[in-house]
Design a protein around this motif. Structure first.
Motif, short mmCIF file in Angstrom:
data_model
loop_
_atom_site.label_atom_id
_atom_site.label_comp_id
_atom_site.label_asym_id
_atom_site.label_seq_id
_atom_site.Cartn_x
_atom_site.Cartn_y
_atom_site.Cartn_z
N LEU A 14 0.82 -1.27 -0.06
CA LEU A 14 -0.12 0.13 0.12
C LEU A 14 0.87 1.04 -0.16
CD1 LEU A 14 -3.07 0.66 -0.01
CD2 LEU A 14 -2.78 0.93 2.72
N GLY A 15 2.10 1.09 0.18
CA GLY A 15 3.13 2.00 0.03
C GLY A 15 3.37 2.69 1.54
N ARG A 16 2.85 2.00 2.51
CA ARG A 16 3.06 2.60 3.92
C ARG A 16 3.88 1.79 4.74
NH1 ARG A 16 -0.94 5.80 6.17
NH2 ARG A 16 0.70 5.81 7.72
N ASN A 17 5.28 2.03 4.32
CA ASN A 17 6.45 1.29 5.14
C ASN A 17 6.39 1.58 6.61
OD1 ASN A 17 6.97 0.94 2.17
ND2 ASN A 17 8.89 1.26 2.66
N ASP A 18 6.04 2.58 6.85
CA ASP A 18 6.02 2.83 8.32
C ASP A 18 4.96 1.92 9.12
OD1 ASP A 18 3.83 4.25 6.88
OD2 ASP A 18 3.29 5.14 8.99
N LEU A 19 4.06 1.34 8.57
CA LEU A 19 3.15 0.36 9.18
C LEU A 19 3.67 -1.04 9.48
CD1 LEU A 19 -0.25 1.79 8.07
CD2 LEU A 19 0.94 2.29 10.20
N VAL A 20 4.78 -1.14 8.81
CA VAL A 20 5.07 -2.56 8.51
C VAL A 20 5.59 -3.37 10.00
CG1 VAL A 20 7.18 -4.05 7.75
CG2 VAL A 20 6.11 -2.62 6.30
N TRP A 21 6.07 -2.50 10.74
CA TRP A 21 6.66 -3.12 12.09
C TRP A 21 5.23 -3.28 13.00
CZ3 TRP A 21 10.83 -5.66 12.83
CH2 TRP A 21 11.80 -5.54 11.99
N PRO A 22 4.58 -2.12 13.16
CA PRO A 22 3.26 -2.16 13.99
C PRO A 22 2.48 -3.60 13.37
CG PRO A 22 3.40 -0.02 13.21
CD PRO A 22 4.50 -0.54 12.68
N MET A 23 2.28 -3.70 12.16
CA MET A 23 1.43 -4.82 11.51
C MET A 23 2.17 -6.14 11.96
SD MET A 23 -1.13 -5.37 9.81
CE MET A 23 -1.39 -6.66 10.97
N LEU A 24 3.58 -5.98 12.00
CA LEU A 24 4.34 -7.45 12.39
C LEU A 24 4.04 -7.67 14.09
CD1 LEU A 24 6.37 -9.57 11.77
CD2 LEU A 24 8.24 -7.84 12.36
N GLY A 25 3.87 -6.66 14.64
CA GLY A 25 3.65 -6.86 15.96
C GLY A 25 2.12 -7.34 16.12
N GLY A 26 1.14 -6.89 15.34
CA GLY A 26 -0.14 -7.47 15.39
C GLY A 26 -0.30 -8.82 15.09
N ALA A 27 0.58 -9.12 13.63
CA ALA A 27 0.81 -10.69 13.27
C ALA A 27 1.12 -11.49 14.35
CB ALA A 27 1.40 -10.41 11.90
N VAL A 28 2.07 -11.08 15.15
CA VAL A 28 2.73 -11.97 16.14
C VAL A 28 1.57 -12.46 17.06
CG1 VAL A 28 4.42 -12.05 17.97
CG2 VAL A 28 5.13 -11.22 15.84
N ILE A 29 0.66 -11.38 17.47
CA ILE A 29 -0.46 -11.61 18.47
C ILE A 29 -1.24 -12.73 17.78
CG2 ILE A 29 -2.12 -10.58 19.63
CD1 ILE A 29 -0.81 -7.98 19.86
N GLY A 30 -1.80 -12.31 16.50
CA GLY A 30 -2.59 -13.18 15.87
C GLY A 30 -2.07 -14.73 15.68
N LEU A 31 -0.94 -14.72 15.56
CA LEU A 31 -0.03 -16.21 15.38
C LEU A 31 -0.13 -16.75 16.67
CD1 LEU A 31 1.66 -18.29 14.13
CD2 LEU A 31 3.68 -16.68 14.60
N ALA A 32 0.28 -16.05 17.81
CA ALA A 32 0.25 -16.55 19.17
C ALA A 32 -1.00 -17.02 19.55
CB ALA A 32 0.81 -15.45 20.24
N VAL A 33 -1.99 -16.13 19.37
CA VAL A 33 -3.57 -16.70 19.80
C VAL A 33 -4.11 -17.69 18.92
CG1 VAL A 33 -5.76 -15.73 20.17
CG2 VAL A 33 -3.96 -14.35 20.61
N ASP A 34 -3.71 -17.56 17.67
CA ASP A 34 -4.16 -18.83 16.82
C ASP A 34 -3.67 -19.99 17.19
OD1 ASP A 34 -5.26 -19.21 14.46
OD2 ASP A 34 -3.69 -19.26 13.30
#
Length: 563
Positions: free
Chosen positions: A111-131
Motif C-alpha cells: 500500500l506504500g505505507r512502510n511505516d506500518l510494517v513493524w506495527p503490523m508485524l506486532g499485530g501478526a505476532v499476536i494473531g499467530l500466538a493466539v491462533d
C-alpha cells in the motif's frame, strides 16, 4: 566412557516412560536448525510462487536420518516422539513465516505505507500466538476432533512409523509416496487423490464437486470467482458452521457429546483413544478455549489500532466497531480455515480474508484501517490448521501408550512448545529478511491482490450477490451437520478450483468404495465384513498418506525453481 550405540538405539526404540521434552539439548538444536530452513523455504516460495508447502515430512525424514547416525546422543533421534517434535517445529516455522507473518506485513508495504510494517508485524505476532493457543486448547474436542482427517498429519505420522517399523506398511506407503511425487512432477494434484482416501466421504464428495464445478464453470462462460459465488457460499456456510460450533459449547448434561461418546465421563479419567469418552477436550474446555481466544483477539486488535494509528483516524464508535470486527474476523477466519483443513487438507485462507475485506469495503472503512484489518485477519488460520496436522500426527504416534491419556496430553504439550520454538525462529527470520525481499520486488501475490481490491473498491451489487449465494451455502452446511462440514467443503472446493483436483478426489472416493466392496466378496458374517472394511480403510489410508507425503516432497522441491 562412550555409550554403546546399539544399546542406545535399543533404548530409543523402547516405549518411553514419559514423553521426550522439546527442550532437550539435541532435540532443541535440531529443532532450531530445521526451523530456520523451514522459515526460509516458506518465505522464498510464498514470495515467488505464491505457495507455502508443508515441510513436516522433510522434518521427519531428516530426524530419522540423524537418528541412524551411530554417534552417542544422536541415536536419541530414533525415538518417533522426538521425530514428531522436530517435524512439528519445522512445519510450524514454514507456515508462520510465510502465511502468518510475511503476508500480513506485505499488505501495508504494498500500500506504500512502510511505516506500518513493524506495527503490523506486532499485530501478526499476536494473531499467530493466539491462533496456536486456541488450537492447543480445543484440539480433540467435538469441534476439532483428533479422529478427524487432518490429511497432512496422517502423512507425517505414517512416514515416521514406516521408518520405525518397515515391513508391509512401509512398502505401501513408499509406493504411494513415489506415485504422489511423480504425479506431482507432471502437474497432477496427487495430494488431492490422497485426501480422497482419508476422512469423511460426504465431506470429501462435496469438496470434489466444488473442485470440479470450479474448474469447468469458466468453460460455460460463467466466472464463479468474478461473481463472488464461492465467497457467498462460504459466508452462508461459515455462519452456520459458527452457530454449530457455539452449540457444541453447551454444558447441559448430555449436550455437545458426539454419538458414541458418553456425556458422564469425567474429564481426565484414563482411557484409550478408542474408548467411550476418549475425548481429551470436553464442552466446558471447548467453550473456555474459544472465549479466551475471542478475548485475546480483541486485545490484539486494540494493540494494532494503537500501534497503527487507527485510534487517531476514527471516531470512538467507529473505533469500537473496527476492534469488534477485527476480533470476530480473526476467530471466524481461524475456525473456517481449520475446519476446511481438517476435512480436505486445503485451507481457503486467502478467500476468507477477502470476504472480510469486502465486508470492510461495504462498511466504508478507510484505506489504512482496512489494510490493517486485512493483515490482522490474514495472520490467523494457517498456523491453526498446521498445528492441527501436527497434533494429529502425534496423536497417531501415541495411540498405543499406556497409560494413554497423561502421555497424550504431555506429548501434545511438548509439541506445542516445539512449535513455539519454530514460531520464534520464523519471527527472527522474517524480521531480518523482509526488507531485502520486499525491496527486490518479492512480495506475496495474495497481498498485492488485497491491496488492489482495497484501491479499486467493489462493483455495484457485489454484497447483494454474495448474500443471495449465502442461502444455499447455509442450507448445505445445515443439512450436512457439524461432523461433515459439507457447506464449508463445497465452498472450499469452489474457491481453490485446482485443475484436475476434483477428478482426483472423486476418483479416489470411487476406488475407495470399490476396494471395500471387493474385499467383502464372499463374506457373509457381519463381524467378518466389519473387519474386512476396517482392513480396507487401513490399506487405503496408507496409500492416501503416501500420496500426500509424495506431493508435499514435490512442493518443497519447488524451491529450486524459485531460486
Amino acid at each position: 566412557m562412550n555409550p554403546n550405540p546399539q544399546a542406545a538405539a535399543a533404548a530409543a526404540d523402547a516405549p518411553p516412560r514419559s514423553h521426550p521434552r522439546a527442550f532437550e539439548p539435541v532435540t532443541l538444536v535440531l529443532t532450531i536448525v530445521l526451523s530456520v530452513l523451514g522459515a526460509l523455504i516458506g518465505i522464498v516460495l510464498i514470495t515467488t510462487l505464491g505457495v507455502s508447502p508443508n515441510t513436516a515430512v522433510i522434518g521427519a525424514l531428516v530426524a530419522m536420518l540423524i537418528g541412524r547416525v551411530p554417534v552417542g546422543v544422536l541415536t536419541r533421534m530414533r525415538s518417533k516422539h522426538r521425530q514428531n517434535l522436530v517435524q512439528s517445529a519445522i512445519s510450524g516455522s514454514t507456515f508462520a513465516a510465510a502465511n502468518s507473518l510475511l503476508t500480513p506485513i506485505a499488505v501495508p508495504f504494498a500500500l506504500g505505507r512502510n511505516d506500518l510494517v513493524w506495527p503490523m508485524l506486532g499485530g501478526a505476532v499476536i494473531g499467530l500466538a493466539v491462533d496456536s493457543w486456541v488450537l492447543y486448547r480445543v484440539f480433540d474436542s467435538t469441534l476439532l476432533p483428533a479422529t478427524g482427517s487432518w490429511p497432512a498429519g496422517i502423512a507425517a505420522a505414517e512416514t515416521i512409523k514406516a521408518g520405525d517399523t518397515g515391513g508391509r506398511k512401509a512398502a505401501i506407503l513408499g509406493v504411494g509416496a513415489v506415485v504422489g511425487f511423480v504425479g506431482a512432477l507432471f502437474k497432477l494434484p496427487t495430494g488431492a487423490a490422497g485426501v480422497g482416501f482419508l476422512g469423511n466421504i460426504w465431506a470429501l464428495a462435496m469438496f470434489g464437486v466444488g473442485l470440479t464445478v470450479g474448474q469447468y464453470a469458466p468453460d460455460f462462460g460463467y466466472d464463479l470467482g468474478g461473481n463472488h459465488v464461492p465467497h457467498g457460499l462460504m459466508i452462508g456456510a461459515g455462519l452456520v458452521a459458527l452457530t454449530q460450533a457455539l452449540l457444541l459449547m453447551r454444558t447441559r448434561k448430555g449436550a455437545g457429546a458426539e454419538p458414541g461418546e458418553r456425556a458422564d465421563v469425567v474429564p481426565g479419567a484414563d482411557g484409550g483413544p478408542d474408548a467411550d469418552g476418549g475425548r481429551t477436550v470436553h464442552a466446558p474446555q471447548l467453550r473456555r478455549g474459544l472465549l479466551e481466544g475471542m478475548g485475546l483477539f480483541l486485545c490484539g486488535a486494540v494493540v494494532v489500532a494503537v500501534a497503527g494509528g487507527v485510534v487517531g483516524g476514527l471516531s470512538l464508535p467507529a473505533l469500537v466497531g473496527w476492534v469488534l470486527l477485527a476480533g470476530v474476523a480473526a476467530i471466524v477466519h481461524q475456525l473456517i480455515v481449520g475446519l476446511a483443513a481438517m476435512h480436505s487438507g486445503w485451507f481457503p485462507a486467502f478467500a476468507v480474508t477477502l470476504i472480510f475485506l469486502i465486508i470492510g469495503l461495504v462498511l466504508h472503512i478507510p484505506t489504512v484501517p482496512l489494510a490493517l484489518l486485512v493483515g490482522y485477519t490474514a495472520s490467523t488460520g494457517p498456523a491453526f490448521a498446521d498445528l492441527g496436522y501436527d497434533f494429529k500426527a502425534g496423536w497417531l504416534l501415541r495411540r498405543d501408550a499406556a497409560p494413554w491419556r497423561p502421555f497424550e496430553l504431555e506429548g501434545r504439550r511438548q509439541q506445542y512448545l516445539a512449535q513455539l520454538v519454530g514460531f520464534g525462529v520464523a519471527l527472527v527470520v522474517v524480521a531480518v529478511a523482509w526488507k531485502a525481499f520486499f525491496s527486490d520486488g518479492k512480495v506475496p501475490p495474495v497481498a498485492e491482490v488485497y491491496v488492489t481490491t482495497i484501491k479499486t473498491g467493489l462493483e455495484p451489487g457485489t454484497m447483494t450477490t454474495m448474500l443471495l449465494w449465502a442461502i444455499p451455502g447455509a442450507l448445505v452446511q445445515l443439512i450436512g451437520g457439524p461432523s461433515r462440514q459439507m457447506g464449508v467443503l463445497l465452498a472450499t472446493g469452489l474457491l481453490v478450483a485446482t485443475p484436475q483436483a476434483g477428478w482426483m478426489v472423486l476418483g479416489a472416493l470411487a476406488v475407495r468404495q470399490l476396494y471395500t466392496v471387493w474385499r467383502r466378496r464372499g463374506i457373509a458374517d457381519p463381524r467378518a465384513r466389519e473387519e474386512s472394511d476396517e482392513q480396507a480403510e487401513n490399506d487405503l489410508s496408507l496409500v492416501g498418506a503416501g500420496l500426500v507425503a509424495g506431493s508435499s516432497l514435490n512442493d518443497v522441491g519447488q524451491l529450486t525453481k524459485a531460486l
